[in-house]
Design a protein around this motif. Structure first.
Motif, short mmCIF file in Angstrom:
data_model
loop_
_atom_site.label_atom_id
_atom_site.label_comp_id
_atom_site.label_asym_id
_atom_site.label_seq_id
_atom_site.Cartn_x
_atom_site.Cartn_y
_atom_site.Cartn_z
N ALA A 77 0.74 -1.15 0.19
CA ALA A 77 0.09 0.21 -0.03
C ALA A 77 0.85 1.29 -0.01
O ALA A 77 0.44 2.38 -0.62
N HIS A 78 2.10 1.31 0.65
CA HIS A 78 2.83 2.53 0.67
C HIS A 78 3.56 2.73 -0.63
O HIS A 78 3.56 3.88 -1.02
N ILE A 79 3.97 1.57 -0.94
CA ILE A 79 4.71 1.72 -2.64
C ILE A 79 3.64 2.11 -3.59
O ILE A 79 3.91 3.18 -4.39
N GLN A 80 2.34 1.83 -3.57
CA GLN A 80 1.53 2.06 -4.53
C GLN A 80 1.14 3.38 -4.52
O GLN A 80 0.78 4.02 -5.48
N ALA A 81 1.27 4.01 -3.30
CA ALA A 81 0.93 5.53 -2.93
C ALA A 81 1.94 6.49 -3.57
O ALA A 81 1.67 7.56 -3.62
N GLN A 82 3.25 5.90 -3.86
CA GLN A 82 4.30 6.99 -4.11
C GLN A 82 3.99 7.05 -5.85
O GLN A 82 3.28 6.33 -6.63
N PRO A 83 4.70 8.14 -6.42
CA PRO A 83 4.47 8.51 -7.66
C PRO A 83 4.71 7.56 -8.89
O PRO A 83 4.07 7.29 -9.68
N ARG A 84 5.79 7.09 -8.44
CA ARG A 84 6.40 5.83 -9.49
C ARG A 84 6.02 4.42 -9.08
O ARG A 84 6.49 3.68 -9.81
N ALA A 85 5.41 4.47 -7.89
CA ALA A 85 5.01 2.89 -7.60
C ALA A 85 6.09 2.07 -7.58
O ALA A 85 7.05 2.30 -6.86
N PHE A 86 5.98 1.03 -8.47
CA PHE A 86 7.01 -0.10 -8.57
C PHE A 86 8.07 0.03 -9.24
O PHE A 86 8.90 -0.97 -9.51
N LEU A 87 7.96 1.10 -10.05
CA LEU A 87 8.98 1.25 -11.26
C LEU A 87 10.19 1.18 -10.65
O LEU A 87 11.31 0.61 -11.31
N PRO A 88 10.61 1.74 -9.44
CA PRO A 88 12.16 1.95 -9.17
C PRO A 88 12.61 0.61 -8.78
O PRO A 88 13.75 0.15 -8.91
N LEU A 89 11.78 -0.32 -8.18
CA LEU A 89 12.19 -1.76 -7.95
C LEU A 89 12.45 -2.43 -9.37
O LEU A 89 13.31 -3.29 -9.51
N ILE A 90 11.54 -2.16 -10.51
CA ILE A 90 11.83 -3.09 -11.69
C ILE A 90 13.15 -2.41 -12.32
O ILE A 90 13.89 -3.17 -12.67
N GLU A 91 13.34 -1.13 -12.06
CA GLU A 91 14.67 -0.67 -12.52
C GLU A 91 15.92 -1.30 -11.85
O GLU A 91 17.13 -1.36 -12.41
N LEU A 92 15.63 -1.81 -10.62
CA LEU A 92 16.82 -2.19 -10.06
C LEU A 92 17.29 -3.87 -10.23
O LEU A 92 17.85 -4.49 -9.85
N GLU A 93 16.11 -4.37 -11.02
CA GLU A 93 16.16 -5.67 -11.53
C GLU A 93 15.98 -6.67 -10.48
O GLU A 93 16.86 -7.63 -10.26
N LEU A 94 15.15 -6.39 -9.49
CA LEU A 94 15.16 -7.15 -8.36
C LEU A 94 14.35 -8.53 -8.55
O LEU A 94 14.45 -9.41 -8.03
N PHE A 95 13.63 -8.65 -9.96
CA PHE A 95 12.87 -9.57 -10.20
C PHE A 95 13.25 -10.37 -11.25
O PHE A 95 12.60 -11.23 -11.84
N VAL A 96 14.59 -10.61 -11.61
CA VAL A 96 15.42 -11.23 -12.67
C VAL A 96 15.58 -12.56 -12.05
O VAL A 96 16.06 -12.76 -11.08
N ASP A 97 15.62 -13.47 -12.81
CA ASP A 97 15.71 -14.91 -12.49
C ASP A 97 15.28 -15.42 -11.21
O ASP A 97 16.04 -15.86 -10.42
N MET A 98 14.16 -15.29 -11.12
CA MET A 98 13.52 -15.63 -9.92
C MET A 98 13.11 -17.25 -9.94
O MET A 98 12.83 -17.69 -8.76
N HIS A 99 12.97 -17.45 -11.12
CA HIS A 99 12.70 -19.01 -11.17
C HIS A 99 13.48 -19.75 -12.02
O HIS A 99 14.27 -19.34 -12.62
N GLY A 100 13.21 -21.12 -11.79
CA GLY A 100 14.13 -22.00 -12.71
C GLY A 100 13.91 -22.13 -14.38
O GLY A 100 14.51 -22.99 -14.77
N VAL A 101 12.88 -21.36 -14.69
CA VAL A 101 12.43 -21.52 -16.22
C VAL A 101 12.78 -20.48 -16.84
O VAL A 101 12.79 -19.18 -15.93
N SER A 102 12.54 -20.30 -17.90
CA SER A 102 12.76 -19.13 -18.92
C SER A 102 11.45 -18.21 -18.86
O SER A 102 10.24 -18.49 -18.67
#
Length: 434
Positions: A323-348
Motif C-alpha cells: 500500500a505504501h509503495i503504490q501510494a508513491q508517484p512511481r509505484a513499483f517502477l524503481p524496483l523494476i529498474e533495480l532488476e530485483l525480479f530477474v531470474d526468480m525461477h528456474g524456467v525461462s
C-alpha cells in the motif's frame, strides 16, 4: 549354754560402711568398660585426623556439598542437558507437543540455520515457549552446585541470541511435484492438450502424444512448443491461453494453476502470500532479514520481539508495504529498474512489454522480494507508533544512513540504526513520515 569359740571373738569384723581397699577396687572394675577420659581422648584424635585430612586435600567444587547431595546434583545435571549443545540447559524452552526442551539460544540458532521440526525427535512443533518450571529447578541446582553454571561469556552470548520470547519451529514445507521430465526425444502434451480433459478447456494448438503419433510429435530439441511454457512453480508444461494460466507482472513467468493450489499461480498483488513467510518463525530462519538490516542483530531481535508481542504476521507487513509503495508517484517502477525480479525461477521468463506499465499480479517469490525490500522502512515507520519500549524509541538514526558500515558493531548497533538499506530507497520512500 555353750561358750563361743575364742578364735571367732579375736577375728576382726569389717565395718559395713567402710570403703573397699585399693586391691578390692581393682578387682571390682570391669575390664570391658571405657572411662570418660578415654572417650574424650578418642574423639579429639578423630577430630585431629579429620582436620589434617582436610588441610592436605585439594579444593573441589563439591567441597561444601555433602556426599549424597553431590551425587544428586551430578545426576540431575546429566538429566538436564540440552539436546543440541549437550551442556546444562540455559534459559530453557519447551517444544510442544513433544515436550522436549533445549537452551533458548540453541533453539533460535537451529531455526536460523534452516532447522525444521523439533531438533530431538523431528516431530512437528506447534509452539516453543519458555520453560519456567524447569528454570526454577535449574536455579535450585545452581545454588547447590554453582560450579555447574555456564561461564559468564557463554551466558552473555546466549542472551544476545535468545531474548525470552515464544516462537515456533517451522514444519517442512510442502514439496512441489517432480517436473514432468520427458524420457524420450519428444514433448508430451500438457493437461489442456488432452481431448476431454477435466479442466473444461482445450489447447487450440494441442501437442501430439508421441506414443500415439510419433511422426507428428514435437521434438524436445526444438524447445517449448508454440502457445506453451513451463510453470514457474512445478516446472510442468502449461498452455499460455488457458483460463487457469496466470502470469506474474514482475518476473514475467507464467503459472499453470493446476498442480499445486495457491502456489502454481500469480494473484492480485495485495492478495498474494510471500513465499516461505507464513509467520514470525519463518522470519527468524530467513537469513535475508539480517541482510536487510545490514546484519544488525540488535535491530533484528527488536523487530522479532515487536512482531511477537503485537502478533503481527509477515502477510500483514507485506500488505502495508504494498500500500505504501503504490501510494508513491512511481509505484513499483524503481524496483523494476533495480532488476530485483530477474531470474526468480528456474524456467525461462517472458519479455516485459512495458516496464512503466501498471502491475496487477504477482507470484509468491516476487512478493517476498517486495516484502524484504520494504521491511526496514516499514519498521522505521512503525517505531513512530510508540508501542516499543522507551529504550528502543530513544535510539537515534545513524548519521551515516545506508552508508553505515558499523551495524555489526554491537555497541554502535545498540545506540542507533541506519535509515535505509537500498541505494535508491530515498527515491521510493521520499514521501514517508520518517
Amino acid at each position: 549354754m555353750a561358750e563361743p569359740d575364742a578364735s571367732l571373738l579375736e577375728a576382726p569384723v569389717p565395718a559395713l560402711d567402710s570403703p573397699p581397699s585399693r586391691e578390692q577396687q581393682v578387682t571390682l572394675k570391669r575390664s570391658a568398660s571405657t572411662s570418660f577420659d578415654d572417650i574424650h581422648d578418642q574423639s579429639l584424635s578423630r577430630k585431629r585426623l579429620k582436620e589434617e585430612h582436610d588441610s592436605h586435600s585439594e579444593p573441589d567444587g563439591n567441597a561444601l556439598i555433602p556426599a549424597n547431595d553431590s551425587a544428586l546434583a551430578e545426576q540431575l545435571a546429566q538429566e538436564l542437558q540440552c539436546g543440541c549443545c549437550s551442556d546444562l540447559v540455559y534459559r530453557p524452552v519447551l517444544v510442544a507437543p513433544c515436550q522436549h526442551f533445549f537452551c533458548g539460544s540453541c533453539c533460535v540458532l537451529w531455526i536460523r540455520n534452516g532447522g525444521t521440526n523439533c531438533p530431538a525427535c523431528r516431530g512437528p512443533s506447534t509452539s516453543v515457549t519458555p520453560f519456567r518450571a524447569l528454570q526454577s529447578v535449574l536455579d535450585i541446582l545452581l545454588r547447590v552446585a554453582p560450579h555447574k553454571a555456564r561461564s559468564e561469556r557463554e551466558r552473555l552470548q546466549a542472551d544476545e541470541i535468545y531474548t525470552g520470547t515464544s516462537m515456533r519451529i517451522p514444519a517442512p514445507r510442502e514439496a512441489s511435484p517432480e517436473p514432468d521430465i520427458n524420457p524420450s526425444d519428444f514433448v508430451r502434451p500438457c493437461p489442456n492438450c488432452v481431448l476431454g480433459n477435466p479442466y473444461g478447456w482445450r489447447c487450440p494448438q494441442p501437442i501430439v502424444d508421441p506414443n500415439v503419433d510419433p511422426d507428428h510429435a514435437w521434438p524436445s530439441e526444438n524447445g517449448t512448443p508454440p502457445g506453451h511454457a513451463l510453470c514457474g512453480n512445478c516446472e510442468n508444461l502449461l498452455a499460455l491461453p488457458s483460463p487457469l494460466t496466470t502470469k506474474c507482472d514482475f518476473c514475467q513467468v507464467s503459472f499453470c494453476g493446476i498442480n499445486v493450489q495457491n502456489r502454481c499461480s500469480a494473484l492480485a498483488i495485495v492478495s498474494q502470500q510471500p513465499h516461505g513467510l507464513s509467520d514470525v518463525g519463518d522470519l527468524i530462519q530467513t537469513s535475508a532479514v539480517y541482510d536487510v538490516f545490514n546484519h544488525n542483530t540488535i535491530e533484528v531481535d527488536i523487530l522479532f520481539d515487536y512482531l511477537t508481542a503485537q502478533r503481527i504476521t509477515p502477510r500483514y507487513i507485506y500488505r502495508e508495504i504494498v500500500a505504501h509503495i503504490q501510494a508513491q508517484p512511481r509505484a513499483f517502477l524503481p524496483l523494476i529498474e533495480l532488476e530485483l525480479f530477474v531470474d526468480m525461477h528456474g524456467v525461462s521468463a517472458g519479455t516485459d512489454p512495458d516496464p512503466a506499465a501498471a502491475r496487477n499480479k504477482i507470484c509468491r517469490h516476487c512478493a517476498t522480494e517486495v516484502f524484504l525490500y520494504g521491511l526496514r522502512d516499514w519498521f522505521l515507520r512503525e517505531r513512530q507508533k510508540g508501542f516499543l519500549e522507551e529504550s528502543v524509541l530513544s535510539r537515534k538514526d545513524c548519521v551515516d544512513g545506508a552508508r553505515c558500515n558499523r551495524q555489526t558493531d554491537l555497541d554502535h548497533a545498540k545506540q542507533c540504526i541506519a535509515l535505509f538499506h537500498h541505494p535508491t530507497a530515498f527515491l521510493i520512500f521520499s514521501q514517508s513520515t520518517i
